[in-house]
Scaffold this active site. Structure first.
Site, PDB file in Angstrom:
ATOM      1  N   GLU A  43       1.034  -1.140  -0.087  1.00  0.00           N
ATOM      2  CA  GLU A  43       0.272   0.183   0.121  1.00  0.00           C
ATOM      3  C   GLU A  43       1.054   1.376   0.133  1.00  0.00           C
ATOM      4  OE1 GLU A  43      -3.499   1.566   2.730  1.00  0.00           O
ATOM      5  OE2 GLU A  43      -1.601   0.640   3.948  1.00  0.00           O
ATOM      6  N   LYS A 113     -10.191   0.397  -2.219  1.00  0.00           N
ATOM      7  CA  LYS A 113     -10.245   0.067  -0.486  1.00  0.00           C
ATOM      8  C   LYS A 113     -11.287   0.286   0.560  1.00  0.00           C
ATOM      9  CE  LYS A 113      -7.588   0.200   4.152  1.00  0.00           C
ATOM     10  NZ  LYS A 113      -6.340   1.278   3.969  1.00  0.00           N
ATOM     11  N   CYS A 156      -4.377  -3.956   3.531  1.00  0.00           N
ATOM     12  CA  CYS A 156      -4.160  -3.291   4.499  1.00  0.00           C
ATOM     13  C   CYS A 156      -5.168  -3.625   5.749  1.00  0.00           C
ATOM     14  CB  CYS A 156      -3.447  -1.644   4.813  1.00  0.00           C
ATOM     15  SG  CYS A 156      -2.859  -1.206   5.910  1.00  0.00           S
TER      16      CYS A 156
END
Length: 270
Positions: A43, A113, A156
């Protein structure tokens, strides 16, 4: 699906797009020379700086990051995951986007995300990802590669939400990508155990590229890019220095573990 080598790249990205892309290219070259056919970048691989600075540069970061991923995949004839970079959706917001590219430079899958990191930590860092990032509205995709297996995407903070990985598992995921810029404060206690849990409960490989070290101000990442097998065993760990974790993704191992522990077949609730 065949046996092959995968690499999880570990970087120390900074608020300099071209410096980061140069670092990433060196590590991709290293991974390819060691035989990797599937390579994941962490990321924020192309930019890690203040949120306002990121959003101001987002159009350039997005354009150059996507071109970089396609160029690297074509040049080295590998499948590449760019683990998270901003793609602007307005003057004040961007999607945190993971992009999977094949060796011809063709986009295979894209994921915005969905879980945003808005947390105040005792180490003095405050994170308000939602201040500049628009949450994705769709569950992440699984790309079915004949050679590399069923590749599931995430980014993440998603790792703390097991229902997302159960969705990927239900779609047939063999390999879970979890690229991250995990904080040093939370990483020391939570990073490895969360990754192992996602691997174990879904009997899948986990490939987790990571950020490491100090980026700007007091922001510091945990490191330990890892590859974990379906039993939950860490089979490669990049430690805390810039580098790569590389390991074999083996369909026979996947079949063996799923035979020994057929928990996916024993689910009561979908």
């Amino acid at each position: 699906m065949k046996s092959y080598l995968a690499a999880a790249i570990q970087m120390t990205s900074v608020p300099d797009l071209h410096q980061n892309l140069a670092q990433a290219e060196e590590l991709i070259d290293l991974a390819v020379r060691r035989g990797a056919e599937l390579i994941g970048l962490p990321e924020n691989f192309s930019f890690l700086g203040e949120e306002a600075e990121k959003i101001a540069q987002a159009p350039q970061i997005a354009q150059e990051s996507e071109l970089f991923l396609k160029t690297m995949a074509q040049r080295y004839q590998v499948t590449m995951l760019g683990g998270g970079f901003p793609i602007p959706v307005s003057e004040t917001q961007a999607y945190n986007t993971a992009l999977l590219i094949d060796p011809s430079g063709t986009e295979l899958a894209r994921y915005h995300k969905v879980h945003l990191f808005d947390v105040n930590l005792p180490d003095g860092n405050t994170y308000q990802e939602s201040s500049t990032v628009r949450a994705g509205s769709d569950l992440p995709p699984v790309y079915a590669s004949p050679d590399l297996g069923q590749l599931g995407l995430s980014v993440c903070y998603d790792v703390r939400f097991p229902e997302l990985y159960r969705h990927l598992s239900r779609q047939g995921a063999d390999v879970l990508f979890i690229p991250a810029a995990f904080t040093a404060y939370t990483g020391k206690d939570h990073w490895q155990v969360l990754l192992q849990a996602r691997a174990i409960e879904n009997t899948a490989y986990v490939i987790a590229p990571a950020q490491t070290g100090r980026h700007y101000g007091i922001r510091q990442s945990h490191g330990h890019a890892v590859i974990i097998d379906p039993w939950g065993t860490v089979i490669a760990d990049a430690g805390t220095k810039v580098g790569i974790a590389i390991a074999e993704i083996n369909p026979q191992r996947l079949e063996q573990v799923r035979g020994q522990m057929p928990s996916l077949q024993h689910r009561v609730f979908a």
